[in-house]
Scaffold this active site. Structure first.
Site, short mmCIF file in Angstrom:
data_model
loop_
_atom_site.label_atom_id
_atom_site.label_comp_id
_atom_site.label_asym_id
_atom_site.label_seq_id
_atom_site.Cartn_x
_atom_site.Cartn_y
_atom_site.Cartn_z
N ASP A 22 -13.09 13.40 29.09
CA ASP A 22 -12.58 12.02 29.10
C ASP A 22 -11.06 12.10 29.06
OD1 ASP A 22 -13.01 9.05 27.00
OD2 ASP A 22 -11.41 9.66 28.36
N HIS A 137 -5.91 0.93 15.30
CA HIS A 137 -6.47 0.11 16.39
C HIS A 137 -7.83 -0.46 16.02
CE1 HIS A 137 -3.27 1.29 19.00
NE2 HIS A 137 -3.58 2.57 18.89
N ASP A 174 4.02 4.27 14.65
CA ASP A 174 3.28 4.83 15.79
C ASP A 174 3.77 4.13 17.05
OD1 ASP A 174 0.19 6.17 16.27
OD2 ASP A 174 0.94 4.77 17.78
N HIS A 176 2.11 3.08 19.49
CA HIS A 176 1.17 2.06 20.01
C HIS A 176 1.12 0.90 19.02
CE1 HIS A 176 -0.30 5.88 21.76
NE2 HIS A 176 -0.55 5.13 22.82
N ASP A 267 3.61 9.83 17.77
CA ASP A 267 3.69 9.77 19.23
C ASP A 267 4.92 8.96 19.65
OD1 ASP A 267 0.73 7.59 19.24
OD2 ASP A 267 2.66 7.43 18.21
N TYR A 307 0.60 13.47 19.64
CA TYR A 307 -0.24 14.32 20.51
C TYR A 307 0.49 15.53 21.07
CZ TYR A 307 -2.72 10.14 19.72
OH TYR A 307 -3.30 9.09 19.05
C1 Q6P Z 1 -4.15 5.18 15.55
O1 Q6P Z 1 -4.43 5.75 16.80
C2 Q6P Z 1 -3.39 6.51 17.20
C3 Q6P Z 1 -2.90 6.03 18.54
O2 Q6P Z 1 -2.23 4.80 18.42
O3 Q6P Z 1 -1.98 6.99 18.95
C4 Q6P Z 1 -4.10 5.89 19.51
C5 Q6P Z 1 -3.61 5.75 20.93
C6 Q6P Z 1 -4.77 5.41 21.86
C7 Q6P Z 1 -4.29 5.50 23.28
C8 Q6P Z 1 -5.36 5.03 24.24
N1 Q6P Z 1 -4.83 5.05 25.59
C9 Q6P Z 1 -5.75 4.32 26.48
C10 Q6P Z 1 -5.14 4.30 27.87
C11 Q6P Z 1 -6.02 3.46 28.78
N2 Q6P Z 1 -5.41 3.41 30.11
ZN ZN Z 2 -0.26 5.93 18.86
#
Ligand code: Q6P
Ligand code: ZN
Length: 678
Positions: A22, A137, A174, A176, A267, A307
């Site tokens: 994935d 999230h 973070d 996001h 990140d 990451y």
């Molecule tokens: C607390 O979770 C840590 C985080 O915020 O880093 C999670 C990021 C999920 C990023 C998901 N990307 C989806 C892209 C779809 N095109």
């Molecule tokens: Zn994040």
């Protein structure tokens, strides 16, 4: 006064992992946790922390935030085969289940609550929990973005219930948007949620309208949800610091939280494939240091994203080093926020003007003439400082980022000086002597006289101060040689001692000496060569000396309560100081000081983020209790409670704004409104 830093880590949380391919979820790997922990060990930080074990969060604790249905679905996955796991995972946006996910998620919740208990019980002052799966999230009834249970949201509800807290600040750095946390507390005025996040005008995931700066909370929660969207990638240290100075910190000090919880995603750091940002690991030491001045130091840092393993590990270490009270390393990069960052800052300040006293007099006239705004945006985009040149061509080149970080961190991780503070045998020093404090022996008289007659005869007119100067020279010498981190002395004439200290420091080789002088400075050195920057907080303009690039007289008359210094410290002094990047800070308090003890304490505490925490404090010897407060801060105590919040008067806001408008081209960290380019 609680002390010590908790570290919570349980290897079992590495068993949760992706079983199928994935491309979206495959960055959330177990090594995120194990390599961060290994990095902490390699810097000998694990052994300096208090080990607190993780535990499973109970179902009851999880139900503080999540629905029973969500809990049941999560629980049912423990016995599923890969096919079934894949199918359940497809019900959510960017989430994957593994047979051990439920167990790990409960450990992540429990670890977080263990940290809250350790801090709230006073067993430790602060701490960090290394957990996965992360949380910000996840929502009441859904997993999302690698998150199953919202660890930080559960922690806030738990702390309210168990400790009767009424004001909790959640800072989400973070990259996001923690939309899950926002939804959970949107109507709750007891939880102030701040998040910055890569947004790019709703282009970037999770691409929500409600992640923009105008989502301020609902109903009674209005004003308690702060979104700072980054509409470009490549944001760096100066953008993050500007966001703290001009948005988060003034709000946080007005809110006056009883506990601070960080949704600590890395990140937002350089090299991360998700964030594509430029901020380097040491900036997290500064952000952590600022938050340690709130809630009497009660700070819980909970891992979210991150990451790029090397960038993540270095940033985690910078965070824990600072929680432990180590000196804060010099922040790298040009101290100039980009136009896009300044515009976002300006927008979020305008959006929150109706809800916060510190913003009562914010100038939002730019909203009316949006046409000129879009005009200057077009013209400004041609302006060099609207874009950050990216240090790394792109963050996807992991090896290149590894090498960059290897070199970058070499000169950051200086050895922590064995002794934190040097002092003379001055009045009141017996109260705070400890293994962190070194009593310096006086320099002998003849040596002092030789020094003074050689270099300071024009300053020192009589022998009364010679003795105090003697110990001051010894302390400055030790700070220069990094034998101590900082030092404090009292003086019968702090103004004279400060003037001698400044000239001595420059002569010893400090190239940029910041001096913050509270009270009547009387002797103002020549600052033309830029080797000194002086900020004099005084009641009235010093005779005939107007502000210029390296000298500011900040006329400040404290209100009766003596607590309206935040706008001066956060809105002016820190931005100028960070723009200047001193390699030594001299804090002096003379006669007729016009800042209360708490104002000076906040100033000393926050300014430790500069010059690798090298500070020399010289206090008028009549100020015994002030001297003791400052000494405790230099040794590492948290800033005391500030008492009732006194908002700045319009007159004071206008004075800061006038200085900002006049000097924001020289000292760019002052910028917080986009009209800089009109
Ligand atoms: C607390 O979770 C840590 C985080 O915020 O880093 C999670 C990021 C999920 C990023 C998901 N990307 C989806 C892209 C779809 N095109
Ligand atoms: Zn994040």
């Amino acid at each position: 006064m609680a002390s010590g830093t908790a570290l919570i880590y349980d290897e079992e949380m590495t068993t949760h992992k992706l079983l199928w391919s994935d491309p979206i979820c495959d960055i959330e790997v177990p090594e995120r946790l194990s390599s961060s922990y290994e990095q902490l060990r390699s810097y000998h930080l694990v052994e300096r922390c208090v080990h607190v074990p993780a535990r499973e969060g109970s179902e009851e604790e999880i139900l503080l935030v999540h629905s029973l249905e969500h809990l049941e679905v999560a629980k049912s996955t423990q016995t599923m085969n890969e096919e079934e796991l894949k199918r359940v995972s497809e019900n959510y946006d960017a989430f994957f289940f593994h047979p051990s996910t439920y167990r790990c998620a409960r450990l992540a919740v429990g670890a977080t609550l263990q940290l809250v208990d350790a801090v709230m019980s006073g067993k430790v002052r602060n701490g960090m929990a290394l957990v996965r799966p992360p949380g910000h999230h996840s929502q009441r009834n859904a997993a999302n973005g690698f998150c199953l249970f919202n660890n930080v949201a559960i922690a806030a509800e738990y702390a309210k219930l168990k400790y009767g807290l009424q004001r909790i600040l959640i800072v989400d750095w973070d990259v996001h948007h923690g939309q899950g946390t926002q939804y959970i507390f949107e109507e709750d005025p007891s939880v102030l949620y701040f998040s910055w996040h890569r947004y790019e005008h709703q282009e970037f995931w999770p691409s929500l309208k409600e992640s923009d700066y105008d989502a301020v909370g609902l109903g009674k929660g209005k004003g308690f949800n702060i979104n700072l969207p980054w509409n470009k990638v490549g944001m760096g240290n100066s953008d993050y610091l500007a966001a703290f100075f001009h948005v988060l910190l003034p709000t946080a000090f007005e809110f006056d939280p009883e506990l601070v919880i960080v949704s600590s995603g890395y990140d937002s750091g350089i090299g991360d494939p998700e964030g594509q940002m430029n901020a380097t690991p040491e900036v997290f030491a500064h952000l952590t240091h600022f938050l340690m001045q709130l809630a009497n130091g009660k700070l819980c840092v909970i891992l979210e994203g991150g990451y790029h393993l090397k960038s993540l590990g270095e940033s985690v270490c910078m965070t824990v080093k600072t929680l432990l009270g180590d000196p804060v390393p010099q922040v790298s990069g040009e101290m100039a926020p980009c136009l896009s960052a300044v515009e976002s800052i300006q927008n979020v300040r305008a959006a929150h003007k109706p809800y916060w006293k510190w913003l009562a007099y914010e100038d939002t006239s730019f909203l009316q003439n949006l046409s000129t705004k879009s005009h200057f945006l077009k013209t400004a985009n041609s302006n060099p400082s609207t874009e950050h040149e990216s240090k790394i061509t792109n963050n996807n080149d992991t090896v290149k980022v590894d090498r960059f970080l290897e070199l970058h961190m070499k000169n950051i991780l200086f050895p922590v000086p064995p002794i934190k503070t040097a002092t003379t045998g001055c009045e009141g020093s017996e109260h705070f002597l400890s293994e962190h404090v070194q009593l310096v022996k006086e320099m002998d008289k003849t040596e002092v006289e030789a020094l003074v007659s050689g270099f300071y005869a024009d300053l020192v007119k009589d022998n009364k101060t010679l003795l105090s100067l003697g110990s001051m020279f010894v302390i400055l010498d030790k700070i220069l040689k990094k034998e101590v981190c900082n030092g404090i002395a009292t003086s019968p004439t702090a103004a004279l001692s400060a003037a001698v200290a400044l000239r001595h420091s420059v002569r010893l080789g400090f190239q940029r000496v910041l001096c913050v002088f509270v009270g009547d400075m009387q002797m103002i050195p020549n600052t033309e060569d830029g080797k000194m920057l002086i900020i004099n907080i005084c009641e009235k303009e010093q005779s005939g000396k107007t502000s210029c690039k390296h000298y500011f007289s900040l006329n400040w008359k404290e209100d009766a309560e003596g607590n309206d210094f935040f706008s001066a410290v956060l809105g002016f002094i820190l931005p100028v100081a960070y723009s200047y990047q001193p390699n030594l800070t001299v804090i002096a308090v003379g006669p007729n000081r016009n800042l209360g003890i708490s104002g000076i304490s906040l100033l000393v505490a926050l300014i430790q983020g500069l010059a690798e925490s090298r500070i020399f404090a010289v206090i008028e010897d009549t100020e015994i209790s002030l001297m003791q407060n400052v000494a405790k801060l230099l040794v590492g105590a948290s800033t005391p409670a500030f008492g009732i919040y006194v908002p700045p008067t319009q007159e004071k806001v206008n004075r800061i704004k006038a200085l900002r408008d006049q000097f924001q081209q020289e000292w760019k960290m002052l910028q917080c409104s986009g009209d800089i380019f009109i």
